[in-house]
Scaffold this motif. Structure first.
Motif, PDB file in Angstrom:
ATOM      1  N   ALA A  27       8.869  12.944  -4.554  1.00 46.51           N
ATOM      2  CA  ALA A  27       7.596  12.222  -4.580  1.00 46.51           C
ATOM      3  C   ALA A  27       6.673  12.752  -5.671  1.00 46.51           C
ATOM      4  CB  ALA A  27       6.900  12.355  -3.221  1.00 46.51           C
ATOM      5  N   ALA A  28       5.866  11.867  -6.211  1.00 50.15           N
ATOM      6  CA  ALA A  28       4.862  12.256  -7.197  1.00 50.15           C
ATOM      7  C   ALA A  28       3.755  13.069  -6.542  1.00 50.15           C
ATOM      8  CB  ALA A  28       4.264  11.013  -7.855  1.00 50.15           C
ATOM      9  N   VAL A  29       3.095  13.889  -7.346  1.00 50.66           N
ATOM     10  CA  VAL A  29       1.938  14.657  -6.906  1.00 50.66           C
ATOM     11  C   VAL A  29       0.730  14.190  -7.712  1.00 50.66           C
ATOM     12  CG1 VAL A  29       0.871  16.947  -6.778  1.00 50.66           C
ATOM     13  CG2 VAL A  29       3.290  16.656  -6.201  1.00 50.66           C
ATOM     14  N   ALA A  30      -0.280  13.670  -6.999  1.00 52.22           N
ATOM     15  CA  ALA A  30      -1.510  13.195  -7.629  1.00 52.22           C
ATOM     16  C   ALA A  30      -2.595  14.248  -7.433  1.00 52.22           C
ATOM     17  CB  ALA A  30      -1.950  11.872  -7.003  1.00 52.22           C
ATOM     18  N   LEU A  63       3.350   9.590  -1.758  1.00 52.44           N
ATOM     19  CA  LEU A  63       2.959  10.585  -2.748  1.00 52.44           C
ATOM     20  C   LEU A  63       2.207  11.701  -2.044  1.00 52.44           C
ATOM     21  CD1 LEU A  63      -0.249   9.666  -4.736  1.00 52.44           C
ATOM     22  CD2 LEU A  63       0.558   8.235  -2.856  1.00 52.44           C
ATOM     23  N   VAL A  64       1.978  12.798  -2.774  1.00 53.15           N
ATOM     24  CA  VAL A  64       1.201  13.933  -2.279  1.00 53.15           C
ATOM     25  C   VAL A  64      -0.072  14.024  -3.104  1.00 53.15           C
ATOM     26  CG1 VAL A  64       1.193  16.397  -1.753  1.00 53.15           C
ATOM     27  CG2 VAL A  64       3.357  15.141  -1.767  1.00 53.15           C
ATOM     28  N   LYS A  65      -1.224  14.163  -2.430  1.00 53.38           N
ATOM     29  CA  LYS A  65      -2.498  14.308  -3.132  1.00 53.38           C
ATOM     30  C   LYS A  65      -3.053  15.708  -2.868  1.00 53.38           C
ATOM     31  CE  LYS A  65      -7.271  13.862  -3.397  1.00 53.38           C
ATOM     32  NZ  LYS A  65      -7.857  12.545  -3.333  1.00 53.38           N
ATOM     33  N   VAL A  66      -3.408  16.410  -3.943  1.00 52.98           N
ATOM     34  CA  VAL A  66      -4.039  17.718  -3.859  1.00 52.98           C
ATOM     35  C   VAL A  66      -5.227  17.743  -4.806  1.00 52.98           C
ATOM     36  CG1 VAL A  66      -1.999  18.996  -3.091  1.00 52.98           C
ATOM     37  CG2 VAL A  66      -2.361  18.603  -5.537  1.00 52.98           C
ATOM     38  N   VAL A  85       0.857  -1.186   0.000  1.00 53.95           N
ATOM     39  CA  VAL A  85       0.000   0.000   0.000  1.00 53.95           C
ATOM     40  C   VAL A  85       0.892   1.234   0.000  1.00 53.95           C
ATOM     41  CG1 VAL A  85      -1.803   1.320   1.161  1.00 53.95           C
ATOM     42  CG2 VAL A  85      -1.858  -1.186   1.230  1.00 53.95           C
ATOM     43  N   VAL A  86       0.689   2.080  -0.988  1.00 51.40           N
ATOM     44  CA  VAL A  86       1.359   3.375  -1.055  1.00 51.40           C
ATOM     45  C   VAL A  86       0.366   4.405  -0.535  1.00 51.40           C
ATOM     46  CG1 VAL A  86       2.532   5.038  -2.534  1.00 51.40           C
ATOM     47  CG2 VAL A  86       2.622   2.594  -3.098  1.00 51.40           C
ATOM     48  N   MET A  87       0.750   5.152   0.484  1.00 49.95           N
ATOM     49  CA  MET A  87      -0.163   6.066   1.167  1.00 49.95           C
ATOM     50  C   MET A  87       0.152   7.511   0.792  1.00 49.95           C
ATOM     51  SD  MET A  87      -0.764   6.384   5.295  1.00 49.95           S
ATOM     52  CE  MET A  87       0.843   7.166   5.554  1.00 49.95           C
ATOM     53  N   ALA A  88      -0.890   8.324   0.725  1.00 50.39           N
ATOM     54  CA  ALA A  88      -0.722   9.737   0.395  1.00 50.39           C
ATOM     55  C   ALA A  88      -0.627  10.596   1.644  1.00 50.39           C
ATOM     56  CB  ALA A  88      -1.887  10.224  -0.463  1.00 50.39           C
ATOM     57  N   THR A  89       0.109  11.684   1.514  1.00 55.93           N
ATOM     58  CA  THR A  89      -0.083  12.855   2.335  1.00 55.93           C
ATOM     59  C   THR A  89      -0.823  13.857   1.446  1.00 55.93           C
ATOM     60  OG1 THR A  89       1.011  14.543   3.698  1.00 55.93           O
ATOM     61  CG2 THR A  89       2.183  13.827   1.723  1.00 55.93           C
ATOM     62  N   GLY A  90      -0.943  15.101   1.852  1.00 57.91           N
ATOM     63  CA  GLY A  90      -1.612  16.076   1.009  1.00 57.91           C
ATOM     64  C   GLY A  90      -2.875  16.624   1.639  1.00 57.91           C
TER      65      GLY A  90
END
Length: 309
Positions: free
Chosen positions: A156-159, A126-129, A85-90
């Motif tokens: 890190a990627a930004v989703a 990753l970062v989610k916005v 599982v890859v978890m987001a911050t954001g």
């Protein structure tokens, strides 16, 4: 340095992710979805087991900060099932928070995102916005600025949640033009909700990854357009940028509760993709493309250009 993806159990080689659900949720809560919270650890584990039984090996959870990520339960579910599982911050749109964050709080987010990615007990990958409907409001501008700073510091990627699939070009202008991110580190979510193939192709020409993620969403007519959009983008040379995810946001949408859930991607969509386009494209969408989209890049570098082929 070998390419790695940061999972909740630690970094793993990107080429070992296997078959990936590129956008989903094990846990989620929002005032916009009252009474529909994803907050049951047993159900989350059962969903991961069903996904694994269908051949899945990695799930990318886009749930951002303040929306019930339940990091300890994500770790437990991943460990119990063997699914990465890859978890987001954001941070999501302001309407998902009560009260919404202040401008000062938004301006301090970059440091929080960086800590989540590098030093938290359970690290994000990753970062989610999120953008707005046909544009970028001030909340989105501030959160995307923080996300870009976090990318530059960590690789890190930004989703990006595109509201009803709109404004992908405006988002790319901000992240990649003004804020200097490489397009290959941007994942555009929900493109299928606005099936303007001309805009989709223009976004694809930048090199950004394109996530189509809607099988669980009964209120969005995405499925019947999906294959025409995938065909148009693949024919234009962008097969290497396509991603698929389930985006399960309510308990009723889970497979274990009678919905399509995560397994639908592999039980229904992958066989259809193989029949219509061949195994090579299906392997790209579910295996090779996610391994490139969610890799931790060396800060300050852009690995490749358009990446469409």
């Amino acid at each position: 340095m070998n390419a790695v993806v940061r999972t909740v159990l630690g970094d793993v080689p990107a080429d070992t992710l296997g078959t990936v659900d590129a956008h989903d949720h094990l846990f989620l809560r929002s005032p916009m979805l009252p009474g529909q919270e994803l907050d049951d650890p047993a159900a989350a584990e059962a969903e991961l087991r069903a996904f694994a039984a269908a051949g899945g090996t990695t799930v990318v959870q886009w749930t951002p900060r303040g929306m019930g990520r339940r990091t300890a339960d994500v770790v437990a579910a991943s460990r119990a099932t063997g699914v990465h599982v890859v978890m987001a911050t954001g941070t999501h749109q302001a309407v998902h928070y009560t009260p919404p964050p202040t401008p000062a709080e938004l301006d301090a987010l970059a440091g929080t995102f960086i800590a989540d990615l590098t030093s938290a007990p359970v690290r994000a990958g990753l970062v989610k916005v999120a953008g707005g409907f046909h544009g970028i409001d001030e909340h989105a501008r501030r959160t995307m600025t923080a996300a870009a700073e976090a990318h530059h510091a960590t690789g890190a990627a930004v989703a990006v949640h595109l509201e009803l699939g709109t404004a992908p070009l405006e988002v790319l202008d901000l992240l990649c033009g003004t804020l200097g991110m490489p397009p290959t580190a941007v994942v555009l979510g929900h493109l299928g909700r606005c099936p303007d193939i001309r805009v989709q192709r223009e976004a694809a020409r930048t090199g950004a990854f394109l996530a189509f993620d809607g099988p669980s969403r009964a209120h969005h007519a995405t499925d019947w357009r999906l294959f025409d959009q995938l065909a148009a983008l693949a024919d234009a040379g962008h097969a290497g940028q396509l991603l698929l995810g389930g985006d399960t946001t309510t308990a009723a949408a889970r497979a274990v509760d009678g919905g399509p859930g995560m397994p639908y991607l592999l039980r229904v969509l992958r066989p259809r993709l193989t029949r219509e386009f061949g195994e090579e494209l299906a392997d790209r969408v579910f295996v090779r493309n996610p391994a490139r989209a969610f890799v931790l890049r060396r800060p300050g570098t852009d690995r490749g250009g358009a990446g469409g082929r």
